[in-house]
Design a protein around this motif. Sequence first.
Motif, PDB file in Angstrom:
ATOM      1  N   GLN B  10      31.794  14.839  63.281  1.00 21.95           N
ATOM      2  CA  GLN B  10      31.436  14.513  61.893  1.00 21.95           C
ATOM      3  C   GLN B  10      30.104  15.160  61.512  1.00 21.95           C
ATOM      4  OE1 GLN B  10      31.559  10.251  62.031  1.00 21.95           O
ATOM      5  NE2 GLN B  10      33.757  10.143  61.603  1.00 21.95           N
ATOM      6  N   GLY B  11      29.147  15.110  62.434  1.00 24.17           N
ATOM      7  CA  GLY B  11      27.837  15.713  62.181  1.00 24.17           C
ATOM      8  C   GLY B  11      27.925  17.212  62.003  1.00 24.17           C
ATOM      9  N   LEU B  12      28.771  17.853  62.795  1.00 22.96           N
ATOM     10  CA  LEU B  12      28.924  19.304  62.694  1.00 22.96           C
ATOM     11  C   LEU B  12      29.588  19.687  61.372  1.00 22.96           C
ATOM     12  CD1 LEU B  12      29.962  20.361  66.318  1.00 22.96           C
ATOM     13  CD2 LEU B  12      27.760  20.681  65.186  1.00 22.96           C
ATOM     14  N   ARG B  13      30.510  18.852  60.922  1.00 20.20           N
ATOM     15  CA  ARG B  13      31.160  19.132  59.628  1.00 20.20           C
ATOM     16  C   ARG B  13      30.134  19.038  58.490  1.00 20.20           C
ATOM     17  NH1 ARG B  13      36.042  17.225  61.667  1.00 20.20           N
ATOM     18  NH2 ARG B  13      35.541  15.039  61.333  1.00 20.20           N
ATOM     19  N   ILE B  54      23.920  29.317  66.343  1.00 21.48           N
ATOM     20  CA  ILE B  54      24.197  29.704  64.956  1.00 21.48           C
ATOM     21  C   ILE B  54      25.710  29.621  64.710  1.00 21.48           C
ATOM     22  CG2 ILE B  54      24.172  31.632  63.310  1.00 21.48           C
ATOM     23  CD1 ILE B  54      21.407  30.620  63.681  1.00 21.48           C
ATOM     24  N   ARG B  55      26.482  30.072  65.700  1.00 27.44           N
ATOM     25  CA  ARG B  55      27.944  30.018  65.583  1.00 27.44           C
ATOM     26  C   ARG B  55      28.431  28.563  65.537  1.00 27.44           C
ATOM     27  NH1 ARG B  55      31.930  33.951  66.828  1.00 27.44           N
ATOM     28  NH2 ARG B  55      30.305  35.463  66.324  1.00 27.44           N
ATOM     29  N   GLY B  60      31.193  24.763  63.046  1.00 28.81           N
ATOM     30  CA  GLY B  60      31.210  23.384  63.544  1.00 28.81           C
ATOM     31  C   GLY B  60      32.437  22.603  63.109  1.00 28.81           C
ATOM     32  N   HIS B  61      32.977  22.950  61.939  1.00 31.24           N
ATOM     33  CA  HIS B  61      34.152  22.209  61.438  1.00 31.24           C
ATOM     34  C   HIS B  61      35.375  22.434  62.321  1.00 31.24           C
ATOM     35  CE1 HIS B  61      34.284  26.244  59.660  1.00 31.24           C
ATOM     36  NE2 HIS B  61      35.584  26.120  59.736  1.00 31.24           N
ATOM     37  N   GLN B  62      35.314  23.461  63.188  1.00 26.54           N
ATOM     38  CA  GLN B  62      36.467  23.728  64.064  1.00 26.54           C
ATOM     39  C   GLN B  62      36.492  22.820  65.295  1.00 26.54           C
ATOM     40  OE1 GLN B  62      36.201  27.915  64.930  1.00 26.54           O
ATOM     41  NE2 GLN B  62      36.893  28.513  62.887  1.00 26.54           N
ATOM     42  N   TYR B  63      35.388  22.143  65.559  1.00 27.51           N
ATOM     43  CA  TYR B  63      35.365  21.219  66.701  1.00 27.51           C
ATOM     44  C   TYR B  63      36.102  19.946  66.305  1.00 27.51           C
ATOM     45  CZ  TYR B  63      33.707  17.867  70.131  1.00 27.51           C
ATOM     46  OH  TYR B  63      33.666  16.887  71.085  1.00 27.51           O
ATOM     47  N   ASP B  64      37.157  19.620  67.054  1.00 28.61           N
ATOM     48  CA  ASP B  64      38.038  18.526  66.628  1.00 28.61           C
ATOM     49  C   ASP B  64      37.605  17.138  67.130  1.00 28.61           C
ATOM     50  OD1 ASP B  64      38.594  18.755  69.287  1.00 28.61           O
ATOM     51  OD2 ASP B  64      40.662  19.445  69.052  1.00 28.61           O
ATOM     52  N   GLY B  65      36.651  17.103  68.048  1.00 29.67           N
ATOM     53  CA  GLY B  65      36.194  15.810  68.550  1.00 29.67           C
ATOM     54  C   GLY B  65      37.126  15.194  69.579  1.00 29.67           C
TER      55      GLY B  65
END
Lengths: 157, 186
Positions: B10-13, B54-55, B60-65
């Motif tokens: 959530q934080g990365l999104r 940076i990537r 970050g939104h690609q990390y699904d948790g």
Amino acid sequence: MTDHKDHERARQMLALGDAGQLPALDHAWLDRHLEACATCRAFAQDAADVVRALRSIPVAADRTLVAATQMRVRQRARELRQREERMWLVAISCVAVTLTAVVTNLACWRGFNWLVERTHVSDIAWPIAFVAFFIVPVLAASVLLLAKGTHLADHNR
Amino acid sequence: MVDEKTEIAQGLRRRDPDLLDRLIEQYQHRLLRYLLSLTRNRATAEDLFQETWIRVLERGHQYDGKHEFSTWLFSVSRHLVIDFFRRKQPASLDALLDDEDQPMAPPASGEPSAFDRVAHRELSERIAVGLDHVAYEYREALVLRFQEGLSLDEIAVVTGAPLGTVKSRVYRGLSALEPWMKGIQA
């Protein structure tokens, strides 16, 4: 009695055993093999030493690197946020322009209709006039820009 | 109660800078160690360290948790290393990775490596030098497994290799370090 395949199998299990991948039956077989095979026992000891050594290799990121990275990431986050805000502005502008165009068209259409009723112009003529009302300024501007472009092109030759 | 992985996702999104600061602090040593093991050059590893974060910010939104964050992080940095070597070398890193049977370099001494500068203990130094001479894909498997503590399944996710290949790499990597193991015992 052990053959080459048994040693190979035992070594593979020793290498992966730490990963918790060995079923109970394999564990039992490995224990029996190690009791009987001094070479594989030595390999087990060596492998354990290597794993211990691997875990104790110290590699540390220095404070400057971490601080520089955090600063770069924050700056990039700011840039991305600003870009997103600009994109929102563009999107809102597009919606506003579309709504304005629809309302203006509707108002003009009614205005022309009202004029036609007053002046008794024919049914074919007034839609042509309506379209011309919108297209003529665009056509005029295009011709002017084209003429200017040609003039500049000639001038630069 | 939100678990840590979901909280990170959530934080990365949201591209939360405070969360990123915390993650950089938390994973600094592990990520740098992994990058050093892949590049064998401190300066390159440090550049790629910054690029990785940076990537992480941008994608970050690609990390699904669902997976461990470290698994995803190593995967991101690995792709950057591959891109780096592709730009630098005519032969791609994938070509190196495809060659499972490439011969291992014989043990050599006196060759400077990234590990030489950071390893303080004699035992670790020997293995660090040994690691430098182990084929790339075995070294990566060993580092992920034994230094970073990833499971075999997680290594398969990071490297994109089948589980069987990962097992084989760990085993062959340990076997490749055998000459240095003997050195330890001497």
